[in-house]
Design a protein around this motif. Structure first.
Motif, PDB file in Angstrom:
ATOM      1  N   ASN A 292       0.827  -1.210   0.000  1.00  0.00           N
ATOM      2  CA  ASN A 292       0.000   0.000   0.000  1.00  0.00           C
ATOM      3  C   ASN A 292       0.859   1.257   0.000  1.00  0.00           C
ATOM      4  O   ASN A 292       0.547   2.243  -0.691  1.00  0.00           O
ATOM      5  CB  ASN A 292      -0.923  -0.030   1.214  1.00  0.00           C
ATOM      6  CG  ASN A 292      -1.782   1.218   1.300  1.00  0.00           C
ATOM      7  OD1 ASN A 292      -2.683   1.412   0.504  1.00  0.00           O
ATOM      8  ND2 ASN A 292      -1.480   2.095   2.255  1.00  0.00           N
TER       9      ASN A 292
ATOM     10  N   SER B 211      -7.155   1.190  -2.108  1.00  0.00           N
ATOM     11  CA  SER B 211      -6.074   0.395  -1.520  1.00  0.00           C
ATOM     12  C   SER B 211      -5.913   0.711  -0.042  1.00  0.00           C
ATOM     13  O   SER B 211      -5.672  -0.189   0.771  1.00  0.00           O
ATOM     14  CB  SER B 211      -4.765   0.657  -2.274  1.00  0.00           C
ATOM     15  OG  SER B 211      -4.383   2.022  -2.141  1.00  0.00           O
TER      16      SER B 211
ATOM     17  N   ILE C 294       2.178   1.696  -3.427  1.00  0.00           N
ATOM     18  CA  ILE C 294       1.122   2.180  -4.319  1.00  0.00           C
ATOM     19  C   ILE C 294       0.864   3.664  -4.090  1.00  0.00           C
ATOM     20  O   ILE C 294       0.719   4.453  -5.040  1.00  0.00           O
ATOM     21  CB  ILE C 294      -0.162   1.363  -4.105  1.00  0.00           C
ATOM     22  CG1 ILE C 294       0.041  -0.067  -4.634  1.00  0.00           C
ATOM     23  CG2 ILE C 294      -1.357   2.002  -4.805  1.00  0.00           C
ATOM     24  CD1 ILE C 294      -1.111  -0.990  -4.316  1.00  0.00           C
TER      25      ILE C 294
ATOM     26  N   ARG D 107      -6.007   4.844  -5.113  1.00  0.00           N
ATOM     27  CA  ARG D 107      -5.267   5.023  -3.864  1.00  0.00           C
ATOM     28  C   ARG D 107      -6.209   4.933  -2.667  1.00  0.00           C
ATOM     29  O   ARG D 107      -5.872   4.313  -1.648  1.00  0.00           O
ATOM     30  CB  ARG D 107      -4.546   6.364  -3.889  1.00  0.00           C
ATOM     31  CG  ARG D 107      -3.684   6.627  -2.647  1.00  0.00           C
ATOM     32  CD  ARG D 107      -2.791   7.837  -2.870  1.00  0.00           C
ATOM     33  NE  ARG D 107      -3.560   9.011  -3.259  1.00  0.00           N
ATOM     34  CZ  ARG D 107      -4.178   9.837  -2.386  1.00  0.00           C
ATOM     35  NH1 ARG D 107      -4.105   9.598  -1.095  1.00  0.00           N
ATOM     36  NH2 ARG D 107      -4.829  10.888  -2.816  1.00  0.00           N
TER      37      ARG D 107
END
Length: 810
Positions: free
Chosen positions: A155, A199, A158, A196
């Motif tokens: 995460n 996630s 990302i 985003r």
């Protein structure tokens, strides 16, 4: 009605008994067996279901208990389960309420302790098993934690790359581009932002899951341990019940005095309402047979307790009430005293050791439909069948298997009461079907003149002889005589129809049983046998119909009803019920059981009309009976029977080679012997040879009969007459009339559907003058039916070894 007072159960004790449970508006309250144990209330339809079928269970820890009136109360767990229950009295209802409240309090306390202990750390004294399970749970949680950390790292990456992507997109927006390009860049930016956010939400959910698993892991572990302990307790309880059951069976076999009853049943005026109140496991005297609502025409309930007192004067009173002579041994006492398993009931004599195995059945496949599709509606005797569908026994040997449970007739011969004797004869008629439950193979059709002797004088005191006395239709005569005072004779002709999905076999002819001491003469007929799933599916056999066993000397009668199998029936499969009545129609015994397992009988103390209506609108008769006593139980099949055509111990010995038997005996039949040895191709060829030989002998016999009947006039026969006669008798096509053009005239030949054992006759004067060797056709003085009766001479010929008069049929 007074009830035995049960003690108030202590907390945690198992409490059980009968209650009435509301089912629906049609059936109302139904009597059910309830068991309260370990905070769970379960119910069953009968006590016998406790080992295998629970109808419902409710957890008292979360249940509400409410009292409606003096006898009714309700148990509910919040809406998903609600039991409306009714006790037989206010006292009984209060006992149940007390037991339920105590069980609920204990269950709630145990659940609270389990929840509290789940939040604490596991004590070091939990044992090796709990420690290993705890380490397993901790290892799983650590694995979950590492996976969540990996997700968190992903995460972060990302989010980092997503931020860089958004910056790059923002820089592109500052460049002067066309309107369409700017719109595209804006859409990509929005999608990156949504990705985003998603996630981050996924990572937060994973963290929450891990925290929840860590918080409740100990509680889950505790619940799992409790379930395992409960399973162990259940296994121990079942094992203890099985031991108690075996102990009770042994005690029952060895008992000589029946226990007295403390029950006091009552019959509702509207129908057979069962006895209300608590019924414990020890009160076995209240056991009775429930009637099948769709089949049985009567209902049995326990008799009044006064009938259960077994003092000497009372036994004499019952005997005189039933019309028994003084000093007669009662059926209940004889059932125990003359048990065939008792060491005193059999004489220890040296006997010949019989074989206990035959070669295993080969696994040959054959398409039945290719043979049977053109034979629907035809007589089974007209269908040419290969040995693949047979079993290595002839119909004569199969008929001799009726003597499998000859002990029933031995015990019947000792009875001084004809009504008791009728019970044993009725059980014997049912026992003859027990060997057919798995026997889907077709026995060999005997050749005309074929015989089979079964000499068991040394082992069992009887010997029997069967002979095929007719070929079209196939009919066999059977005569058995015992040194213990009974004679059995029968002539059976089979009428069979193939209906595509099933095959029906209707035995024709009467069975006679005569007892020498009392001169009682019993007759009955067999029921219809149906073989299902002939084309598709697994073959299975059912017996259905009714049998009337009649004592021609006294007028006693037993009406037996074989219930046909029904998928929708709630009753046991293969059930048989019956009532023994005297010449005036008064019922004395009620019989119940199954034709593949056992038969029991109960003495009738009182009967009345007024039971619930049956399917035909008639009222059922209610019989008050004593405790049921076992008359007959099937002997288990030998080990490996599934590979030996499901033969019983007796059936395995029937085709065993034996010296001194007649040349026409089924043991000497070559095709049957080859099949038993597994050489089926040779057996098929031999079977065709024997059938062709039989046809040739029959044609010669018919010509001889015609020649002797008209010596002064010779009838010119067509060249192909013999061939056509043969096709008429043995073709699978049922021909009613065949016309043959011949010179100088036209002659008509007809085949007739025969009854009894008359041989075929043709209108041209040809007759089959065959006469059996050991039986002769007579009119039975009792029934008035023509039948074949043994005329003697066989056993004398065997002693002398003189078989010169026997035909060469093999």
């Amino acid at each position: 009605m007074s009830e035995p007072k049960a003690p108030t159960p202590a907390p945690g004790d198992t409490y059980k008994g009968w209650l009435f449970k509301w089912t629906n508006y049609i059936k109302g309250y139904q009597r059910r067996w309830f068991v309260l144990s370990n905070g769970l209330l379960s119910y069953y339809r009968t006590q016998a279901e406790m080992g295998h079928t629970c109808r419902g269970t409710i957890n008292l820890a979360t249940a509400n208990i409410a009292v409606e009136d003096s006898c009714n109360f309700v148990i509910s767990n919040g809406g998903t389960q609600t039991y409306h229950l009714k006790a037989s009295s206010e006292v009984e209802r209060q006992r149940w309420i007390t037991a339920l409240e105590l069980a609920k309090a204990k269950a709630f306390r145990m659940q609270a302790e389990s929840d509290d202990s789940g939040d604490d750390s596991t004590s070091p004294g939990g044992g090796q098993g709990s420690g290993s399970r705890n380490s397993e749970v901790q290892s799983t949680l650590r694995t979950l934690g590492s996976k969540v950390e990996d997700l968190s790292t992903c995460n972060d990456l990302i989010a980092k790359h997503g931020s860089a992507l958004q910056r790059s997109l923002s820089e592109l927006e500052g460049v002067r581009l066309g309107g369409e390009t700017s719109e595209k860049i804006r859409q990509v930016t929005e999608r990156a932002t949504l990705f985003r956010i998603t996630s981050n939400a996924m990572i937060n959910a994973c963290r929450d899951f891990l925290a929840l698993a860590q918080a409740h892991s100990k509680r889950w572990q505790k619940a799992l341990q409790a379930e395992r302990e409960q399973r162990v307790r259940l296994e121990e309880t079942l094992e203890q019940l099985a031991k108690q059951h075996n102990h009770l069976e042994r005690a029952f076999r060895g008992a000589t005095v029946l226990p007295s009853s403390q029950s006091n049943p009552a019959i509702d005026s509207k129908g057979p309402v069962p006895v209300k109140g608590d019924v414990s496991d020890e009160d076995e005297e209240n056991e009775f047979f429930d009637a099948c609502e769709d089949v049985q025409e009567f209902i049995t309930v326990p008799a009044d307790p006064k009938y259960h007192r077994r003092s000497g004067s009372n036994v004499s009173g019952i005997s005189s009430e039933l019309g028994m002579d003084d000093g007669t041994t009662s059926l209940d006492e004889q059932s125990l005293g003359s048990n065939p398993e008792s060491p005193q009931s059999r004489e220890v004599v040296p006997v010949r050791k019989r074989r206990s195995r035959i070669p295993d059945k080969p696994n040959y496949s054959l398409n039945l439909w290719s043979i049977m599709k053109n034979c629907i509606g035809k007589e089974l005797s007209k269908i040419p069948m290969p040995v693949n569908f047979n079993e290595p026994l002839s119909m004569l040997q199969r008929l001799s298997e009726d003597l499998e449970y000859y002990e029933l007739l031995d015990r019947g011969a000792k009875c001084q009461s004809s009504l008791e004797q009728m019970c044993y004869v009725a059980a014997f008629t049912v026992s003859s079907y027990s060997t057919t439950v798995h026997r889907t193979g077709k026995p060999f059709n005997p050749l005309l003149g074929e015989t089979f002797e079964l000499d068991r004088v040394q082992e069992s005191g009887y010997r029997s002889l069967c002979e095929q006395v007719s070929h079209h239709p196939p009919a066999a005569a059977h005569h058995a005589i015992s040194e213990r005072g009974w004679t059995l004779r029968q002539e059976i002709a089979l009428a069979s129809k193939f209906r595509g999905k099933y095959l029906s076999i209707m035995p024709l002819g009467s069975i006679h049983c005569i007892f020498e001491k009392s001169n009682n003469h019993y007759t009955w007929k067999k029921v219809t046998t149906t073989v299902h799933n002939i084309i598709v599916g697994k073959l299975w056999i059912d017996q259905s119909g009714e049998i009337d066993v009649v004592n021609h000397r006294t007028g006693d009668r037993c009406h037996l009803k074989f219930a046909p199998y029904s998928y929708f029936s709630r009753d046991v499969a293969r059930k048989v019920t019956g009532v023994v009545t005297d010449k005036d129609g008064k019922a004395h015994y009620v019989l119940s059981g199954t034709w593949d397992e056992k038969m029991e009988c109960s003495r009738v103390m009182q009967s009345s009309r007024g039971g619930e209506n049956g399917t035909d609108g008639r009222q059922k008769t209610v019989y008050q009976t004593l405790k049921a006593k076992e008359l007959w139980r099937k002997t288990p099949l030998p080990e490996g029977a599934e590979n030996m055509y499901y033969f019983s111990t007796l059936a395995l010995t029937l085709n065993e080679p034996e010296e001194g038997v007649a040349p026409t005996d089924s043991r000497r039949r070559p095709d049957q012997r080859l099949m038993e040895q597994g050489r089926w191709e040779e057996a098929n060829a031999e079977k065709q040879r024997l059938e062709e030989k039989q046809r040739t002998v029959r044609r010669e016999r018919e010509r001889e009969a015609n020649h002797n009947g008209s010596p002064a006039e010779e009838v010119k026969e067509p060249a192909d007459k013999a061939l056509i006669e043969d096709s008429i008798s043995d073709s699978p096509l049922k021909t009613e009339e065949v016309e043959i053009a011949s010179e100088p005239s036209e002659t008509t030949y007809k085949t007739e559907t025969l009854h009894g054992s008359h041989p075929p006759a043709y209108s041209s004067g040809h007759q089959d003058n065959y006469k059996p060797m050991w039986f002769e056709r007579q009119v039975d003085p009792r029934t008035g039916e023509p039948t074949h009766i043994y005329r003697g001479g066989y056993w004398e010929a065997k002693e002398q070894g003189n078989w010169d008069s026997c035909p060469d049929i093999f």
